[in-house]
Structures are given as C-alpha cells and as structure tokens.
Design a protein around this motif. Structure first.
Motif, PDB file in Angstrom:
ATOM      1  N   TYR A  36      10.812 -11.917  43.050  1.00 31.86           N
ATOM      2  CA  TYR A  36      10.172 -12.274  44.317  1.00 31.86           C
ATOM      3  C   TYR A  36       9.191 -11.247  44.454  1.00 31.86           C
ATOM      4  O   TYR A  36       8.008 -11.604  45.041  1.00 31.86           O
ATOM      5  CB  TYR A  36      11.162 -12.290  45.368  1.00 31.86           C
ATOM      6  CG  TYR A  36      12.258 -13.218  45.280  1.00 31.86           C
ATOM      7  CD1 TYR A  36      11.861 -14.667  44.793  1.00 31.86           C
ATOM      8  CD2 TYR A  36      13.516 -13.419  45.911  1.00 31.86           C
ATOM      9  CE1 TYR A  36      12.721 -15.745  44.773  1.00 31.86           C
ATOM     10  CE2 TYR A  36      14.426 -14.226  45.889  1.00 31.86           C
ATOM     11  CZ  TYR A  36      14.086 -15.467  45.288  1.00 31.86           C
ATOM     12  OH  TYR A  36      15.043 -16.586  45.085  1.00 31.86           O
ATOM     13  N   THR A  37       9.530 -10.064  44.340  1.00 31.78           N
ATOM     14  CA  THR A  37       8.587  -8.990  44.350  1.00 31.78           C
ATOM     15  C   THR A  37       7.429  -9.060  43.369  1.00 31.78           C
ATOM     16  O   THR A  37       6.127  -8.740  44.082  1.00 31.78           O
ATOM     17  CB  THR A  37       9.082  -7.368  44.123  1.00 31.78           C
ATOM     18  OG1 THR A  37      10.452  -7.256  44.962  1.00 31.78           O
ATOM     19  CG2 THR A  37       8.385  -6.224  44.444  1.00 31.78           C
ATOM     20  N   PHE A  40       5.297 -11.707  45.094  1.00 34.29           N
ATOM     21  CA  PHE A  40       4.390 -11.533  46.095  1.00 34.29           C
ATOM     22  C   PHE A  40       3.374 -10.536  45.560  1.00 34.29           C
ATOM     23  O   PHE A  40       2.013 -10.971  46.375  1.00 34.29           O
ATOM     24  CB  PHE A  40       5.570 -10.635  47.051  1.00 34.29           C
ATOM     25  CG  PHE A  40       4.702 -10.140  48.100  1.00 34.29           C
ATOM     26  CD1 PHE A  40       4.647 -10.802  49.544  1.00 34.29           C
ATOM     27  CD2 PHE A  40       4.365  -8.667  48.646  1.00 34.29           C
ATOM     28  CE1 PHE A  40       3.769 -10.348  50.432  1.00 34.29           C
ATOM     29  CE2 PHE A  40       3.782  -8.161  49.394  1.00 34.29           C
ATOM     30  CZ  PHE A  40       3.642  -9.172  50.628  1.00 34.29           C
ATOM     31  N   ALA A  44      -0.490 -11.755  45.982  1.00 36.79           N
ATOM     32  CA  ALA A  44      -1.403 -10.968  46.871  1.00 36.79           C
ATOM     33  C   ALA A  44      -2.785 -10.631  46.194  1.00 36.79           C
ATOM     34  O   ALA A  44      -3.740 -10.728  46.668  1.00 36.79           O
ATOM     35  CB  ALA A  44      -0.666  -9.683  47.454  1.00 36.79           C
ATOM     36  N   CYS A  81       2.361 -12.552  38.157  1.00 36.68           N
ATOM     37  CA  CYS A  81       3.390 -13.729  38.407  1.00 36.68           C
ATOM     38  C   CYS A  81       3.939 -14.214  37.063  1.00 36.68           C
ATOM     39  O   CYS A  81       5.080 -14.603  37.101  1.00 36.68           O
ATOM     40  CB  CYS A  81       2.441 -14.709  39.155  1.00 36.68           C
ATOM     41  SG  CYS A  81       2.058 -14.264  40.642  1.00 36.68           S
TER      42      CYS A  81
END
Length: 202
Positions: A36-37, A40, A44, A81
């Motif tokens: 998830y980190t 994110f 971004a 990602c």
C-alpha cells in the motif's frame, strides 16, 4: 489562547492514535502495508509527473526541464508501483552489507577491548554478533528480511505512540495541578479582599 491549547491537545491525540494504528498495521500486515505504501508513493510520483507533462504540453512556452522532470517522475512512479518488492530488496541488501561491515569492525574493536581486560567488552561482542547475523540474513534473504524491518518500524511507532501518550497525560496532569493552584490563590486573594473591605467599613 485557551482555544489554541485545546486544538493542540486534539491534534496531539489524533497523532498518537494514528501512529499507534499505523504501527499495529505494520506489525500485523507488513507485506500488505509495504504494498500500500509503495502504491501510494508510486501513485503520487506518477500523478505529479503526468500533471507536469500536461501542464508543459498545454503551455504556450514549453519548458524542457519541466518536461524531463515530469517524464522522470511519471516513469519512477510506475516503476515503484510495479517493482516495489525488488526495490525494497535492493535497499535491504545494502542495509545488510552496512550491518555486516559495521558488525565486523565492532567485533574487532571488542576483541581489542577484551585484550585490554575491560569490563564492557561482553556487551560489545553480543551487539557485534547480532549486527553480523542480521547483516548476513539481510544479504542472503532480503525478501523475508524486509517484512521484519517493516514490523520493527511498526513496533517503533507503537512504542513512540505509547511514550507520547504518557507524556500527554503527564502534561495534562501538570496543567490541571497548576490550574488548581492558581484557582486556590485566586480564592485566597478574594477572601482577603472581602476581609479587608469588612475591616475598612468599621
């Protein structure tokens, strides 16, 4: 001023709760939280890069620097990602090398201390051995080690939130005691004023 202090207290409690929850999640679900980190952060970077590219392309006077930076940001975000585990493995691998080299140096120093017949060499040897073992594990198996590191960070966040909560409670208690002392002094002052007025009337 009182309203500002009240807002600061609320903010402190929110930070404590968020930190504790994040720490527990990192301990319980290190792999998912890592994903998830990474998503994110990668998202971004990608969003910032795409925004920069669109802004540059729609502008009348195009900036090559903005175009290049936007492209790099978007590509970096996509790579993060898609390959976050590999990236983390490389980071853990280099951390392992650092721990291994540092542990060996500390072990040599601890043996030198032992030869000098000083009392603190045993603890130094134990810490050096632990650093060497952790370094070897990080180098040999970085995929599993990264989850342990994430859990370690989570444990640190939980410990930080607990300590922050204890400080918050102590500060609140001290502020209440100071407020009570001020109230008592105010009551004594008012009582003396009343007594003075009664004597003055006579």
């Amino acid at each position: 001023m009182k309203r500002i202090l009240s807002e600061i207290k609320k903010y402190s409690l929110i930070v404590i709760v968020v930190t504790a929850v994040l720490g527990v999640l990192l301990i319980a679900m290190p792999d998912k939280m890592l994903a998830y980190t990474a998503l994110f952060i990668g998202g971004a970077f990608t969003a910032c890069g795409i925004f920069a590219l669109l802004s540059c392309l729609s502008a009348e006077k195009k900036s090559k620097l903005t175009l290049v930076l936007g492209f790099i940001s978007a590509v970096s975000g996509i790579i993060i990602c898609l390959a976050y585990r590999q990236i983390m493995s490389v980071i853990v691998f280099f951390i392992g090398i650092f721990l291994l080299v540092g542990g060996i140096i500390d072990l040599v120093n601890s043996l030198y201390i032992a030869a000098s017949r000083r009392q603190s060499w045993i603890l130094t040897v134990v810490l050096s051995a632990a650093s060497i073992i952790l370094g070897i594990v990080s180098i040999v198996n970085p995929f599993d080690t990264q989850n342990k590191i994430v859990q370690f960070i989570g444990a640190g966040l939980v410990l930080f939130s607990v300590m922050d909560l204890m400080v918050f409670i102590q500060i609140k208690r001290a502020a209440r005691e100071v407020r009570e002392q001020i109230q008592n002094l105010q009551n004594e002052y008012d009582a003396k004023e009343v007594a003075y007025e009664e004597v003055d009337d006579n």
